[in-house]
Write a protein that holds these residues in place. Structure first.
Motif, mmCIF file in Angstrom:
data_model
loop_
_atom_site.group_PDB
_atom_site.id
_atom_site.type_symbol
_atom_site.label_atom_id
_atom_site.label_comp_id
_atom_site.label_asym_id
_atom_site.label_seq_id
_atom_site.Cartn_x
_atom_site.Cartn_y
_atom_site.Cartn_z
ATOM 1 N N VAL A 95 38.779 36.996 39.551
ATOM 2 C CA VAL A 95 39.790 37.389 38.565
ATOM 3 C C VAL A 95 39.481 38.830 38.201
ATOM 4 O O VAL A 95 38.320 39.193 37.977
ATOM 5 C CB VAL A 95 39.730 36.477 37.313
ATOM 6 C CG1 VAL A 95 40.657 36.993 36.223
ATOM 7 C CG2 VAL A 95 40.090 35.046 37.688
ATOM 8 N N GLY A 96 40.526 39.646 38.161
ATOM 9 C CA GLY A 96 40.339 41.050 37.804
ATOM 10 C C GLY A 96 39.727 41.180 36.420
ATOM 11 O O GLY A 96 40.003 40.360 35.532
ATOM 12 N N PRO A 97 38.888 42.190 36.211
ATOM 13 C CA PRO A 97 38.193 42.319 34.926
ATOM 14 C C PRO A 97 39.123 42.461 33.730
ATOM 15 O O PRO A 97 38.794 41.999 32.642
ATOM 16 C CB PRO A 97 37.303 43.549 35.105
ATOM 17 C CG PRO A 97 37.852 44.270 36.276
ATOM 18 C CD PRO A 97 38.531 43.258 37.136
ATOM 19 N N ASP A 98 40.300 43.052 33.914
ATOM 20 C CA ASP A 98 41.238 43.197 32.794
ATOM 21 C C ASP A 98 41.925 41.879 32.449
ATOM 22 O O ASP A 98 42.520 41.753 31.390
ATOM 23 C CB ASP A 98 42.290 44.262 33.118
ATOM 24 C CG ASP A 98 41.675 45.640 33.276
ATOM 25 O OD1 ASP A 98 40.606 45.909 32.669
ATOM 26 O OD2 ASP A 98 42.240 46.465 34.020
ATOM 27 N N ALA A 99 41.829 40.901 33.355
ATOM 28 C CA ALA A 99 42.462 39.602 33.140
ATOM 29 C C ALA A 99 41.456 38.516 32.780
ATOM 30 O O ALA A 99 41.837 37.376 32.513
ATOM 31 C CB ALA A 99 43.247 39.200 34.391
ATOM 32 N N MET A 100 40.159 38.849 32.770
ATOM 33 C CA MET A 100 39.135 37.850 32.443
ATOM 34 C C MET A 100 39.286 37.383 31.000
ATOM 35 O O MET A 100 39.710 38.139 30.142
ATOM 36 C CB MET A 100 37.738 38.434 32.662
ATOM 37 C CG MET A 100 37.373 38.598 34.106
ATOM 38 S SD MET A 100 35.718 39.328 34.273
ATOM 39 C CE MET A 100 35.591 39.372 36.054
ATOM 40 N N GLY A 101 38.939 36.124 30.778
ATOM 41 C CA GLY A 101 38.987 35.573 29.424
ATOM 42 C C GLY A 101 40.361 35.136 28.973
ATOM 43 O O GLY A 101 40.562 34.829 27.804
#
Length: 159
Positions: free
Chosen positions: A88-94
């Motif tokens: 998952v792309g870091p900007d979409a994590m969480g």
């Protein structure tokens, strides 16, 4: 602020163009808290390997997550229940994207009638898989481009 709507769909060979960037960013930015710069570079290189990923999804089963028409993450599975790629792309994590991808993959595994899932999880992915009910079978050291990294052979039985 309206949350991004996430759609999950089957992975396509044409996703490899966006997926290589998701992979690269997930490694370089998303795992910076668990792997050194040297380890991240050994794993993902110094720039996205577009040529190396051109045919990466041909004949591969899995799912893609999209938000606002952009690939935000992807997860693959084979007919034996092995999850090879889970990013998952870091900007979409969480944002629950990994969970949605995982649920689609586990459903597919049940369609394949596999008895257990398996993967080699990174330091970053290990807690995610543990939250999904997986167990660590063993820690292992792998070498990429002459640099060692720790990952985990993990599994989950399916009832």
């Amino acid at each position: 602020m309206t949350p991004n709507i996430v759609s999950i769909r089957p992975l396509k060979p044409t996703d490899s163009t966006q997926a290589v960037q998701v992979f690269f960013d997930a490694i370089h930015r998303g795992t910076a808290d668990v792997y050194s710069a040297e380890q991240r570079q050994a794993w993902a290189g110094t720039s996205p390997d577009i040529d190396g990923w051109r045919n990466r999804f041909v004949g591969v089963q899995g799912f893609a997550a999209e938000t606002a028409g952009q690939l935000a993450g992807f997860m693959t599975i084979d007919e034996k229940g092995y999850i090879d790629l889970a990013f998952v792309g870091p900007d979409a994590m969480g944002q629950g994207i990994g969970r949605k991808l995982y649920e689609a993959v586990e459903t597919r595994a049940r369609e394949f009638r596999v008895k257990a899932l398996s993967t080699h999880a990174s330091e970053k992915a290990r807690p995610f898989f543990e939250r999904m009910g997986w167990s660590v079978d063993r820690a292992q050291t792998v070498e990429k481009r002459g640099v060692t990294l720790t990952n985990y052979k993990m599994s989950k039985p399916l009832a």
